[in-house]
Enzyme design. Structure first.
Site, PDB file in Angstrom:
ATOM      1  N   THR A   9      49.225  -9.595 -21.344  1.00  0.00           N
ATOM      2  CA  THR A   9      50.512  -9.771 -20.506  1.00  0.00           C
ATOM      3  C   THR A   9      51.020  -8.618 -19.902  1.00  0.00           C
ATOM      4  O   THR A   9      50.885  -7.538 -20.583  1.00  0.00           O
ATOM      5  CB  THR A   9      51.637 -10.583 -21.069  1.00  0.00           C
ATOM      6  OG1 THR A   9      52.069  -9.670 -22.081  1.00  0.00           O
ATOM      7  CG2 THR A   9      51.065 -11.870 -21.838  1.00  0.00           C
ATOM      8  N   GLY A  10      51.626  -8.713 -18.834  1.00  0.00           N
ATOM      9  CA  GLY A  10      52.251  -7.371 -18.333  1.00  0.00           C
ATOM     10  C   GLY A  10      51.049  -6.549 -17.454  1.00  0.00           C
ATOM     11  O   GLY A  10      51.066  -5.303 -17.718  1.00  0.00           O
ATOM     12  N   ALA A  11      49.946  -7.212 -17.303  1.00  0.00           N
ATOM     13  CA  ALA A  11      48.890  -6.533 -16.954  1.00  0.00           C
ATOM     14  C   ALA A  11      48.696  -5.857 -15.446  1.00  0.00           C
ATOM     15  O   ALA A  11      47.712  -5.024 -15.225  1.00  0.00           O
ATOM     16  CB  ALA A  11      47.431  -7.224 -17.020  1.00  0.00           C
ATOM     17  N   SER A  12      49.593  -6.155 -14.743  1.00  0.00           N
ATOM     18  CA  SER A  12      49.651  -5.608 -13.290  1.00  0.00           C
ATOM     19  C   SER A  12      49.803  -4.305 -13.204  1.00  0.00           C
ATOM     20  O   SER A  12      49.458  -3.509 -12.235  1.00  0.00           O
ATOM     21  CB  SER A  12      50.788  -6.332 -12.446  1.00  0.00           C
ATOM     22  OG  SER A  12      52.277  -6.429 -12.985  1.00  0.00           O
ATOM     23  N   SER A  13      50.772  -3.554 -14.233  1.00  0.00           N
ATOM     24  CA  SER A  13      50.996  -2.146 -13.963  1.00  0.00           C
ATOM     25  C   SER A  13      51.188  -1.516 -15.540  1.00  0.00           C
ATOM     26  O   SER A  13      51.159  -2.258 -16.236  1.00  0.00           O
ATOM     27  CB  SER A  13      52.267  -2.088 -13.262  1.00  0.00           C
ATOM     28  OG  SER A  13      53.413  -2.407 -13.971  1.00  0.00           O
ATOM     29  N   GLY A  14      51.233  -0.239 -15.562  1.00  0.00           N
ATOM     30  CA  GLY A  14      51.492   0.363 -16.439  1.00  0.00           C
ATOM     31  C   GLY A  14      50.753   0.192 -17.658  1.00  0.00           C
ATOM     32  O   GLY A  14      49.269   0.348 -17.685  1.00  0.00           O
ATOM     33  N   GLY A  16      49.657  -2.017 -19.647  1.00  0.00           N
ATOM     34  CA  GLY A  16      48.910  -3.434 -19.917  1.00  0.00           C
ATOM     35  C   GLY A  16      47.579  -2.951 -18.792  1.00  0.00           C
ATOM     36  O   GLY A  16      46.489  -3.387 -19.031  1.00  0.00           O
ATOM     37  N   SER A 139      58.982  -0.519 -28.389  1.00  0.00           N
ATOM     38  CA  SER A 139      59.245   0.890 -28.130  1.00  0.00           C
ATOM     39  C   SER A 139      59.774   1.547 -29.212  1.00  0.00           C
ATOM     40  O   SER A 139      60.426   0.946 -30.263  1.00  0.00           O
ATOM     41  CB  SER A 139      60.551   0.492 -27.167  1.00  0.00           C
ATOM     42  OG  SER A 139      61.036   1.675 -26.753  1.00  0.00           O
ATOM     43  N   TYR A 152      67.630  -3.664 -23.051  1.00  0.00           N
ATOM     44  CA  TYR A 152      66.235  -3.455 -23.464  1.00  0.00           C
ATOM     45  C   TYR A 152      66.299  -3.126 -25.156  1.00  0.00           C
ATOM     46  O   TYR A 152      65.233  -3.275 -25.485  1.00  0.00           O
ATOM     47  CB  TYR A 152      65.703  -2.150 -22.445  1.00  0.00           C
ATOM     48  CG  TYR A 152      64.395  -1.783 -22.746  1.00  0.00           C
ATOM     49  CD1 TYR A 152      63.344  -2.189 -21.861  1.00  0.00           C
ATOM     50  CD2 TYR A 152      64.219  -0.675 -23.710  1.00  0.00           C
ATOM     51  CE1 TYR A 152      62.200  -1.790 -21.964  1.00  0.00           C
ATOM     52  CE2 TYR A 152      62.715  -0.248 -23.749  1.00  0.00           C
ATOM     53  CZ  TYR A 152      61.734  -0.898 -23.234  1.00  0.00           C
ATOM     54  OH  TYR A 152      60.519  -0.536 -23.448  1.00  0.00           O
TER      55      TYR A 152
END
Length: 324
Positions: A9-14, A16, A139, A152
């Site tokens: 998940t969160g694979a579109s950037s960063g 992931g 984190s 956050y």
């Protein structure tokens, strides 16, 4: 060994996205999830070029029905889920009195419930299989809070607590399913460009800053060698140690010595564009805007955690051997 099936998940950037690229080089089958369809489709092409296989599932992790559908799609398309990697996140910068209830709720839904839903969806499939692993990217702020990131920080604390409870339950019943939680330091990802800011300027990560590859390599290490918690980056370890050794004075020390409030502000005017309520647009990217200040390796992570990155003095190149 048959190829691994990994949901990210969160694979579109960063982190992931970088994790997907590293796994693609090792021939993994990936199920890529995020809200940005354009970025996911571009990543699928990159994964294919590198030798992996990728399926795309547009998913808002804040919605349980969509996360459950992601798990079902992974099994339908790839036959199983060997590892589920929770990377999706968003951020709001500002003092608590400046945040709306809607903004706080949405941030908690994405950052905390997104990973909780991921763990639960993966758990159901893995119990049927009799094996599997979950890797949560939390984190270092899950251990030590900082100002201006209250939602956050609260969400990451929740991820760590939920994951540990789940891990203990699985250990109690003798389950082979594993749960690992990574605690990264500040990472140079597009998170800061996509964050909602109440400061009038764009935010920035508190130094020291590391490149996303440092965390992605730690994810691969956790897939092959599960462990309950792993701090990634010496900066995060310092935060953890300050909190553990002097918890009452940690916040005061951060504010006085680290000047952490000032260090989270850039001199760039906020563009009022964020991905809190709507998806980011464009092709997606691994790195953020702070590459010149970011470290490409972490001596602490490679030496202390013994992660075989092949790029550090304590980590000779070792083939990736995921456990099954």
């Amino acid at each position: 060994m048959s190829e691994q099936v990994v949901v990210i998940t969160g694979a579109s950037s960063g982190v992931g996205r970088e994790t997907a690229l590293l796994l693609a080089e090792r021939g993994a089958t990936l199920v890529l999830a995020a809200r940005n369809a354009e970025a996911l489709n571009g990543l699928r092409d990159e994964v294919t070029r590198l030798g992996g296989t990728a399926h795309v599932q547009v998913t808002d992790v804040a919605e349980w029905d969509q996360v459950r559908a992601l798990a079902e799609a992974a099994v339908t398309r790839a036959g199983r889920i060997d590892t589920w990697v929770n990377c999706a996140a968003t951020a709001i910068y500002g003092q608590v009195h400046e945040l709306t209830a809607e903004e706080i709720t949405r941030a908690i839904q994405v950052i905390l419930l997104g990973q909780v839903y991921g763990m639960k969806a993966a758990l159901g499939r893995m119990r049927e299989q009799g094996e599997g692993g979950i890797v949560n990217v939390a984190s270092a702020l899950a251990v030590q809070a900082v100002p201006l990131q209250s939602a956050y920080v609260a969400a990451k604390h929740g991820v760590l607590g939920f994951a540990e409870s789940l891990r203990m339950e699985l250990e109690h019943e003798g389950s082979p399913i594993t749960v690992s939680t990574l605690l990264p330091s500040s990472i140079n990802t597009p998170l800061f460009e996509h964050a909602r800011s109440k400061m009038g300027v764009l935010p920035q990560p508190v130094p020291p800053i590391y490149q996303p590859r440092v965390v992605a390599e730690a994810v691969l290490h956790a897939i092959a060698h599960p462990q309950s918690q792993m701090v990634v980056g010496g900066g995060g370890k310092m935060l953890e140690m300050v909190h553990r050794l002097a918890p009452r004075s940690a916040a005061t020390a951060l504010l006085r010595v680290g000047k952490v409030v000032r260090k989270q502000r850039t001199d760039r005017t906020d563009d009022n564009v964020d991905n809190l309520l709507t998806p980011s647009t464009g092709p997606g990217a691994v790195d953020g805007a702070f590459g010149r200040r970011a470290k490409s390796t972490s001596l602490y992570t490679s030496c202390w955690s013994n992660i075989p990155t092949g790029s550090g003095p304590c980590s000779p190149a070792v083939p990736w051997r995921p456990q099954r």
